[in-house]
Scaffold this motif. Structure first.
Motif, PDB file in Angstrom:
ATOM      1  N   GLY A  55      90.766   5.169 -61.865  1.00 43.87           N
ATOM      2  CA  GLY A  55      89.420   4.648 -61.641  1.00 43.87           C
ATOM      3  C   GLY A  55      88.469   5.658 -61.030  1.00 43.87           C
ATOM      4  O   GLY A  55      88.743   6.857 -60.987  1.00 43.87           O
ATOM      5  N   VAL A  56      87.339   5.141 -60.516  1.00 42.60           N
ATOM      6  CA  VAL A  56      86.246   6.003 -60.050  1.00 42.60           C
ATOM      7  C   VAL A  56      86.543   6.617 -58.684  1.00 42.60           C
ATOM      8  O   VAL A  56      87.434   6.180 -57.960  1.00 42.60           O
ATOM      9  CB  VAL A  56      84.914   5.226 -60.002  1.00 42.60           C
ATOM     10  N   PHE A  57      85.752   7.616 -58.345  1.00 40.77           N
ATOM     11  CA  PHE A  57      85.895   8.355 -57.090  1.00 40.77           C
ATOM     12  C   PHE A  57      85.496   7.497 -55.896  1.00 40.77           C
ATOM     13  O   PHE A  57      84.507   6.760 -55.954  1.00 40.77           O
ATOM     14  CB  PHE A  57      85.000   9.595 -57.149  1.00 40.77           C
ATOM     15  N   LEU A  58      86.258   7.614 -54.827  1.00 35.14           N
ATOM     16  CA  LEU A  58      85.904   6.931 -53.581  1.00 35.14           C
ATOM     17  C   LEU A  58      84.765   7.675 -52.895  1.00 35.14           C
ATOM     18  O   LEU A  58      84.590   8.881 -53.102  1.00 35.14           O
ATOM     19  CB  LEU A  58      87.111   6.887 -52.644  1.00 35.14           C
ATOM     20  N   PRO A  59      83.985   6.988 -52.045  1.00 35.29           N
ATOM     21  CA  PRO A  59      82.976   7.695 -51.250  1.00 35.29           C
ATOM     22  C   PRO A  59      83.643   8.765 -50.388  1.00 35.29           C
ATOM     23  O   PRO A  59      84.801   8.601 -49.976  1.00 35.29           O
ATOM     24  CB  PRO A  59      82.370   6.586 -50.375  1.00 35.29           C
ATOM     25  N   GLY A 157      77.721   3.127 -65.552  1.00 33.46           N
ATOM     26  CA  GLY A 157      77.676   4.473 -64.986  1.00 33.46           C
ATOM     27  C   GLY A 157      78.722   4.678 -63.903  1.00 33.46           C
ATOM     28  O   GLY A 157      79.432   3.753 -63.503  1.00 33.46           O
ATOM     29  N   LEU A 158      78.808   5.908 -63.427  1.00 35.18           N
ATOM     30  CA  LEU A 158      79.732   6.276 -62.362  1.00 35.18           C
ATOM     31  C   LEU A 158      78.974   6.453 -61.052  1.00 35.18           C
ATOM     32  O   LEU A 158      77.754   6.664 -61.049  1.00 35.18           O
ATOM     33  CB  LEU A 158      80.444   7.587 -62.717  1.00 35.18           C
ATOM     34  N   PRO A 159      79.665   6.381 -59.920  1.00 39.16           N
ATOM     35  CA  PRO A 159      78.995   6.595 -58.624  1.00 39.16           C
ATOM     36  C   PRO A 159      78.378   7.991 -58.565  1.00 39.16           C
ATOM     37  O   PRO A 159      78.882   8.923 -59.205  1.00 39.16           O
ATOM     38  CB  PRO A 159      80.145   6.463 -57.611  1.00 39.16           C
ATOM     39  N   PRO A 160      77.304   8.151 -57.812  1.00 33.30           N
ATOM     40  CA  PRO A 160      76.642   9.470 -57.740  1.00 33.30           C
ATOM     41  C   PRO A 160      77.525  10.556 -57.148  1.00 33.30           C
ATOM     42  O   PRO A 160      77.280  11.745 -57.364  1.00 33.30           O
ATOM     43  CB  PRO A 160      75.413   9.199 -56.856  1.00 33.30           C
ATOM     44  N   HIS A 161      78.572  10.147 -56.375  1.00 26.30           N
ATOM     45  CA  HIS A 161      79.448  11.141 -55.761  1.00 26.30           C
ATOM     46  C   HIS A 161      80.653  11.467 -56.643  1.00 26.30           C
ATOM     47  O   HIS A 161      81.480  12.303 -56.273  1.00 26.30           O
ATOM     48  CB  HIS A 161      79.948  10.644 -54.397  1.00 26.30           C
TER      49      HIS A 161
END
Length: 290
Positions: A55-59, A157-161
């Protein structure tokens, strides 16, 4: 068209077609852009493989923390609910603690992985062996394919980070990383051929002549690193064939030395009494029972 075999050190990178009349300023920029863009594709492919699995990147403030630490610090991933993969997610914990573990389902995972394989093949170093030239349009096409696959799986979309989004937006921060050392800034790039620096104030024809069927090996590197190592007189494959040939010759010589010089005396034609036995009719007599 002049064919350039671009290398970094002794490692092949890609083939590029150009003309003798091109200025070395333009050629250096062109080679550097393709070189750096290929690195970008490779970095994105690597991250997309992780995206498909976890999955997506953590903050940044949650990366590397255990579930207990996140709970104690009362941290929350605000992007987890916004960036949900198409078709729902399957939880697969990221042991490294970089991604949130909400991976795409099997169908969407296959979309990402298949696109990654196609993009890798398009800019692969194996294209050199296949004699396929690479240009900036091909690299951009690979980037567009990767971007399209991410939009299919993550329409919100994906997180900005997330490093994938940062790569697509050219906002990646490679400082302090090995990937950052591989990148060569256009202003810092140098091309070398036959232990000569291809100075940007000249044209390619000033070094290789005006024969458009020329094939040369050029090496790209950063300024201040001095002249790169020269190409070996024979290739690794030719060296292997030569070593194999001499090994076989040595084995043949050993076998000849092991054979006695008088071994032929055991042959029938070397028997001095053969003619006598033939006249007496005692040739080929067997004493055993029939």
């Amino acid at each position: 068209m002049v064919q350039l075999h671009v290398k970094r050190g002794d490692e092949s990178q890609f083939l590029l077609e150009t003309t003798c009349s091109i200025s070395l300023e333009d050629l250096t920029q062109q080679v550097t852009r393709i070189y750096n863009s290929r690195l970008k594709v490779q970095r994105i492919c690597s991250e997309m493989e992780e995206l498909a699995e976890h999955g997506v990147f953590l903050p940044p403030n949650m990366q590397g923390l255990t579930d207990e630490q996140i709970e104690d610090l009362k941290l929350k991933d605000e992007w987890a609910d916004k960036c949900v993969p198409s078709g729902g997610s399957v939880f697969k914990k990221d042991e490294i603690g970089r991604r949130n573990g909400h991976a795409p389902n099997e169908k969407m995972k296959e979309v990402l992985k298949k696109t990654v394989e196609e993009a890798k093949a398009q800019i692969s170093k194996k294209q050199v062996q296949a004699n396929v030239c690479v240009n900036m349009e091909m690299v951009k096409d690979a980037l567009d394919q990767l971007r399209g696959a991410v939009m299919i799986v993550y329409p919100m979309g994906l997180p900005p980070h997330d490093p994938i989004r940062m790569e697509f937006e050219d906002k990646e921060d490679l400082s302090g990383t090995h990937a950052g050392l591989e990148v060569i800034e256009e202003s810092e790039a140098q091309l070398w051929w036959a232990a000569k620096e291809l100075k940007r104030t000249n044209k390619l024809s000033d070094f290789v002549g005006k024969n458009e069927k020329t094939k040369i090996i050029v090496k790209i590197q950063k300024k201040g690193q001095g002249a790169p190592s020269r190409e070996p007189v024979i290739s690794n494959e030719e060296q292997k064939q030569m070593m194999l040939y001499y090994h076989r010759k040595q084995e043949e010589l050993k076998k000849l030395e092991e054979n006695d010089d008088d071994a032929y005396l055991n042959s029938e034609w070397a028997d001095s009494h053969a003619l006598k036995r033939q006249f007496h009719g005692v040739k080929d007599i067997k004493w055993g029972p029939r």
